[in-house]
Design an enzyme around this catalytic site. Structure first.
Site, PDB file in Angstrom:
ATOM      1  N   TYR A 112      49.148  43.879  41.001  1.00  9.31           N
ATOM      2  CA  TYR A 112      48.765  43.286  39.738  1.00  9.31           C
ATOM      3  C   TYR A 112      47.123  43.932  39.420  1.00  9.31           C
ATOM      4  O   TYR A 112      46.387  43.683  40.370  1.00  9.31           O
ATOM      5  CB  TYR A 112      48.579  41.707  39.880  1.00  9.31           C
ATOM      6  CG  TYR A 112      48.046  41.130  38.605  1.00  9.31           C
ATOM      7  CD1 TYR A 112      48.945  40.821  37.668  1.00  9.31           C
ATOM      8  CD2 TYR A 112      46.744  41.160  38.347  1.00  9.31           C
ATOM      9  CE1 TYR A 112      48.335  40.338  36.295  1.00  9.31           C
ATOM     10  CE2 TYR A 112      46.023  40.768  37.237  1.00  9.31           C
ATOM     11  CZ  TYR A 112      47.085  40.337  36.200  1.00  9.31           C
ATOM     12  OH  TYR A 112      46.551  39.869  34.939  1.00  9.31           O
ATOM     13  N   GLU A 200      46.977  44.423  30.915  1.00 12.94           N
ATOM     14  CA  GLU A 200      47.470  43.700  32.066  1.00 12.94           C
ATOM     15  C   GLU A 200      48.482  44.505  32.383  1.00 12.94           C
ATOM     16  O   GLU A 200      49.505  44.952  31.583  1.00 12.94           O
ATOM     17  CB  GLU A 200      47.901  42.386  31.883  1.00 12.94           C
ATOM     18  CG  GLU A 200      48.578  41.827  33.081  1.00 12.94           C
ATOM     19  CD  GLU A 200      48.849  40.258  32.799  1.00 12.94           C
ATOM     20  OE1 GLU A 200      49.763  40.069  31.905  1.00 12.94           O
ATOM     21  OE2 GLU A 200      48.345  39.450  33.547  1.00 12.94           O
TER      22      GLU A 200
END
Ligand code: GDP
Ligand code: MN
Length: 389
Positions: A112, A200
Site C-alpha cells: 500500500y 492512493e
C-alpha cells in the site's frame, strides 16, 4: 473549505504513468466488443474492472480475472450498464459506463502507498504499508505498527532519504527498495503538479522479478485548483457523484453527505464545522456538511434547504446563520420558500440566527406554521437538537 473531484482508475493510471509510475498494460472499453479487442491485444489472462468513483469493487463484484477474450466480453457485458454497489456507495450503487481491461499481473505481494493533505501536519503525508490489498483503515485498526508515514516539507518536497526510509521500513526485499523509492518520488511529483488531495495505490503489486506495478490507482483533485488543470477538470463525471452533491455543486453550495440524521445548514465553512462538532458533542450525528457560501440570495438559501430535505436520512434540521452579508431576513424568506416548495418534506428545525436583521428573520420564522425552535447560542441549539432525537 474546498471539496475535491474524483477521476476513474484508468484516468488516474494515465496520469501516474506520465510520472514514471509503472502500471499494467491495458485500455478502457465501453462495449463488450471493445473489451474483446483489448483482451486480444494483451493476449492471455486479463482483469476486467468496473470503472466507478468508489472503492471496494473487488468485494462488490466489479473486478473479474478471466482467461480469454470471450470471457472478457462476458465480464464487460455483465458490468457495463449496471449499477455497482460496494460498501463505499449508497444502496443504489453507481452506474458503470466503462471497464478497464488490463493484463492480469502475477504478484508475490500486495503493498500500500498513498499520499494525502494532512491538516495537522500542515502538508502532505506519505503513508506506506506492506499490508496492501485491504482497506488501509482496516490495517490501521488491526496492525497499526505496519502502517508508516512521513510528513513532507512543502518547500523541499519528498526527499530521497524519506522515500528510502519508508521502503526499508516496509520490510521489503532488497531488490524492491529502489523501485519503491522511485515510485514514491513519481507519485509525489504527480500529487504536487496536479494539486491532488489524495493519491492512493492499493494494491501496489510486487512481482517475483523485483518490479512493482500500480494494480489500482485512486486520485482526487482539489476543486479549487481545477481552474489550472483544464485537462483534469474535463474529466468531471457528475453521474458518478451522489445526486444531491451534484445538485449542490451546480448551485455553488458546498455540501457533503454524511451518515447521521441531523441536517445542517450553515453559512461559512468554519461555522459549519463548529456546528457539526457541536452536533456530535450533543450525542447526535450530522447528516451532512453544508456551507451556503457567498453571493447568497433567497433562492440559493431555499435550494440549500430543499437539498437537505431531499435526504431521506434527515430527521431534524439544525440551521446556524450568522447574518453578515447574508441578512437573516433573506435567509428566513429562503427557508419559508423551500418549505412552500416541499411542504411534505419539512422536518422539525432548530434555528440559531444572529447578526444583520436577526430580529426580522426570527419573527418571520416564529410567525410561520413551521415546527421551529429558535435558540440564541450553540449550547441551547445542542439541547434543542437532542430533544428532537
Ligand atoms: P478496489 O476493490 O475497488 O480497490 O479494486 P482493486 O483494483 O484494488 O482490485 C481489488 C483486488 O482485485 C486487488 O486487491 C487484487 O487482489 C485484485 N486484482 C486487481 N487487479 C489485479 C490483477 O491485475 N491481477 C490479479 N491477479 N489480481 C488483481
Ligand atoms: Mn484498491
Amino acid at each position: 473549505m474546498s471539496l475535491c473531484m474524483k477521476i476513474h482508475e484508468y484516468q488516474a493510471k494515465e496520469v501516474l504513468a506520465r510520472y514514471g509510475v509503472p502500471v499494467p498494460r491495458g485500455r478502457v472499453a465501453t462495449t463488450p466488443e471493445q473489451a474483446v479487442e483489448v483482451a486480444r491485444d494483451l493476449g492471455g489472462r486479463v482483469v476486467v474492472k468496473a470503472q466507478v468513483h468508489a472503492g471496494g469493487r473487488g468485494k462488490g463484484g466489479g473486478i473479474r480475472v478471466v482467461s480469454s477474450p470471450e470471457e472478457a466480453a462476458e465480464a464487460a457485458e455483465s458490468m457495463i450498464g449496471t449499477r455497482l454497489v460496494t460498501f463505499q456507495t449508497g444502496p443504489d450503487g453507481i452506474p458503470v459506463r466503462s471497464v478497464l481491461v488490463e493484463e492480469a499481473v502475477e504478484v508475490v505481494s500486495e503493498l500500500y502507498v498513498g499520499m494525502t493533505v494532512d491538516g495537522a501536519a500542515e502538508g502532505v503525508v506519505v503513508i506506506a504499508s506492506a499490508a496492501g490489498g485491504v482497506e488501509i483503515e482496516e490495517v490501521v485498526e488491526t496492525s497499526p505498527e505496519s502502517v508508516l508515514s512521513v510528513a513532507v516539507d512543502p518547500v523541499l518536497g519528498l526527499q530521497p532519504f524519506q522515500a528510502r526510509r519508508l521502503a526499508y521500513g516496509m520490510g521489503l526485499a532488497p531488490a524492491l527498495i529502489r523501485p519503491v523509492s522511485a515510485l514514491l518520488d513519481g507519485l509525489y511529483r504527480a500529487f504536487e503538479d496536479n494539486d491532488c488531495s489524495l493519491v492512493e495505490i492499493n494494491p501496489l503489486g510486487a512481482t517475483a522479478d523485483g518490479r512493482v506495478l500500480a494494480m489500482d490507482a485512486k486520485i482526487t483533485v482539489d476543486d479549487d485548483a481545477l481552474f489550472r488543470h483544464t485537462g483534469l477538470a474535463g474529466l468531471r463525471c457528475p453521474e458518478q457523484v451522489d445526486a444531491l452533491e451534484a445538485e449542490a455543486d451546480e448551485h455553488d453550495i458546498k455540501y457533503v453527505k454524511l451518515g447521521g440524521d441531523v441536517g445542517c445548514i450553515v453559512n461559512g465553512a468554519g461555522l459549519a464545522m463548529a456546528t457539526m462538532d457541536m452536533t456530535t458533542a450533543a450525542g447526535a450525528a450530522p447528516a451532512n456538511f453544508l456551507d451556503i457560501g457567498g453571493g447568497t440570495d433567497e433562492v440559493k438559501v431555499a435550494k440549500a434547504l430543499t437539498i437537505v430535505m431531499s435526504d431521506p436520512d434527515v430527521k431534524r434540521v439544525l440551521i446556524n446563520i450568522f447574518g453578515g452579508i447574508l441578512r437573516c431576513d433573506v435567509a428566513a424568506r429562503g427557508f419559508l420558500m423551500a418549505a412552500d416548495e416541499m411542504p411534505d418534506a419539512v422536518r422539525p428545525m432548530v434555528v440559531r440566527m444572529l447578526g444583520t436583521n436577526a430580529g426580522e428573520g426570527r419573527s418571520l420564522l416564529a410567525g410561520s406554521d413551521l415546527n421551529v425552535t429558535l435558540v440564541d447560542d450553540l449550547n441551547e441549539a445542542a439541547e434543542a437538537i437532542r430533544a428532537l432525537g
